[in-house]
Design a protein around this motif. Structure first.
Motif: not given
Length: 459
Positions: A262-275, A408-422
């Protein structure tokens, strides 16, 4: 065979695109195996910052490249990973086996990679039940909306614009890409007591590719056992993240990793940006959902974006729309196509030709344009969580943002985790990013990324 892990790294892998690279990272991270994904060849200085890491990946772009490009680039990439000393060196392929003799040749990658390890076989695991990919008697199947398809009849992969799958038997498909001997341990043999003996009979100095069927959790763990116990002095494998899931399943059976992944759950944010540069019908449904649920959805006009005379103005136009949306508390989503029947897809060859570009050049230019859009948006708006849909687009965007590595920062959908950038750039360090393949995620995916666990739990 010892049930203890060896010291040092357990696995090093090169991902043939960025979305698949994060998919592989997620599989091991969720199993409790610390994993780092590098965006450039890993250096001792970078790895020293992550002393607990047991698996290292290198995100690449070979899925859309020619065999000549592979000959020029992959030896150096494989050498940098082999030097890390892991007993398994993986060329991570898509779970839909995207490839052809001329584009993203998995066979060519195998021929280059096997020379880096001393093993007498090259295992191949493609099936990944968590991603709804199944291999039986060498044939690959994938499920869409609960319905399973043989891959040559899959609604997307059978008509993929670059690497259409017209053969589901992976042995037949791969023989078009390599002269190497190709063998199979099917799920019947895998479940029998003599699977190991069968493997021993197949191995030789010619290092054949040995495909291993995976249908379910039982065959997944059995496949992982076969690879781990047969790694010898080191093996090279071209496999999907099914390899990571298989190894984790075997290690779990040995008590080496937690019983409940398992992975931690992601918290909510006000906005995201997507392309999005994806042409998949799955992503098209997700774009439509976002449009109906408060996102500011804007099309990137490809004719203007690919024409050198209007490219800058088109980028500034969509960036302006996106920045305005953020200021209004709405999440922007910029896309280049909405499904395989989108006019931009059906006329793409004409659009590319009018711009004086080949199809491959135009496809790469679309990714570069979306990368410019995301970079400028992040420079002008207070956004700390982003999504990129589409394998090629993900590579272009992530490479443009000055990111050194992802974890990996949190789970999202199988194959597409929420990642933390370094990153060495303070403006990018800590950015949260999801790199999503075209076929990945439910219809409310973009909403899930924005709303985190609260929406993910209810959808």
């Amino acid at each position: 065979m010892s049930t203890q892990w060896p010291a040092g790294l357990l696995l090093a892998y090169y991902g043939d695109d960025f979305t698949g690279s994060t998919d592989a990272m997620e599989a091991l991270s969720a199993a409790g195996v610390p994993t780092l994904l590098c965006l450039q060849a890993p250096t001792p200085e970078l790895l020293a910052r992550f002393p607990d890491v047991r698996c290292v990946g290198l995100a690449g772009s070979s899925r859309g490249r020619s065999p000549q490009w592979m000959d020029d680039e992959l030896p150096r990439a494989f050498a940098s990973l082999a030097a890390l000393g892991a007993p398994i060196l993986q060329y991570k392929v898509c779970s839909t086996f995207d490839s052809s003799p001329h584009t993203g040749s998995i066979g060519r990658a195998i021929d280059i990679g096997v020379t880096r390890m001393r093993g007498k076989w090259s295992p191949m695991i493609v099936g990944a039940p968590r991603l709804k990919r199944y291999q039986a008697f060498g044939n690959l199947f994938a499920a869409v909306d609960g319905e399973g398809f043989r891959l040559d009849r899959h609604p997307t992969m059978s008509r993929h614009p670059v690497t259409p799958m017209n053969e589901a038997d992976l042995r037949v498909h791969l023989r078009q890409q390599t002269q190497r001997r190709i063998e199979l341990i099917d799920f019947v043999r895998l479940r029998s007591p003599d699977a190991g003996a069968r493997l021993n009979a197949l191995t030789n100095d010619d290092a054949p590719v040995v495909m291993i069927d995976v249908l379910d959790e039982e065959t997944l763990a059995a496949a992982g056992k076969l690879v781990w116990e047969g790694r010898g002095e080191g093996v090279f494998t071209a496999s999907s993240s099914g390899l990571q899931y298989a190894l984790a399943a075997h290690w779990r059976s040995q008590g080496l990793v937690p019983q409940t992944p398992g992975l931690p759950d992601a918290s909510a944010v006000d906005v995201i940006a997507a392309v999005s540069g994806s042409c998949s019908p799955v992503t098209a449904g997700q774009i439509s959902w976002a449009r109906d649920h408060g996102f500011r959805v804007e099309r990137l006009e490809l004719r203007r974006a690919l024409d050198a005379r209007s490219r800058e103005a088109e980028i500034e136009r969509v960036v302006g729309v996106a920045v305005q949306a953020v200021s209004e508390g709405r999440s922007p989503l910029v896309f280049s196509a909405e499904g395989p029947d989108d006019p931009a897809v059906l006329t793409f060859d004409d659009i590319a030709s009018d711009a004086g570009l080949s199809r491959a050049e135009a496809a790469r230019r679309v990714g570069e344009t979306l990368a410019d859009v995301m970079r400028r948006l992040l420079d002008r708006a207070p956004v700390r969580r982003v999504v990129v849909a589409g394998g090629d687009s993900s590579g272009e965007v992530a490479s443009t943002l000055g990111i050194s590595a992802l974890s990996v920062a949190a789970g999202m959908a199988p194959g597409a985790p929420l990642c933390r950038a370094w990153s060495d750039d303070p403006a990018r360090d800590g950015l949260e990013i999801v790199l999503k393949g075209g076929q990945i995620g439910g219809v409310s995916f973009f909403g899930n990324v924005r709303d985190g666990a609260s929406r993910a739990a209810s959808s």
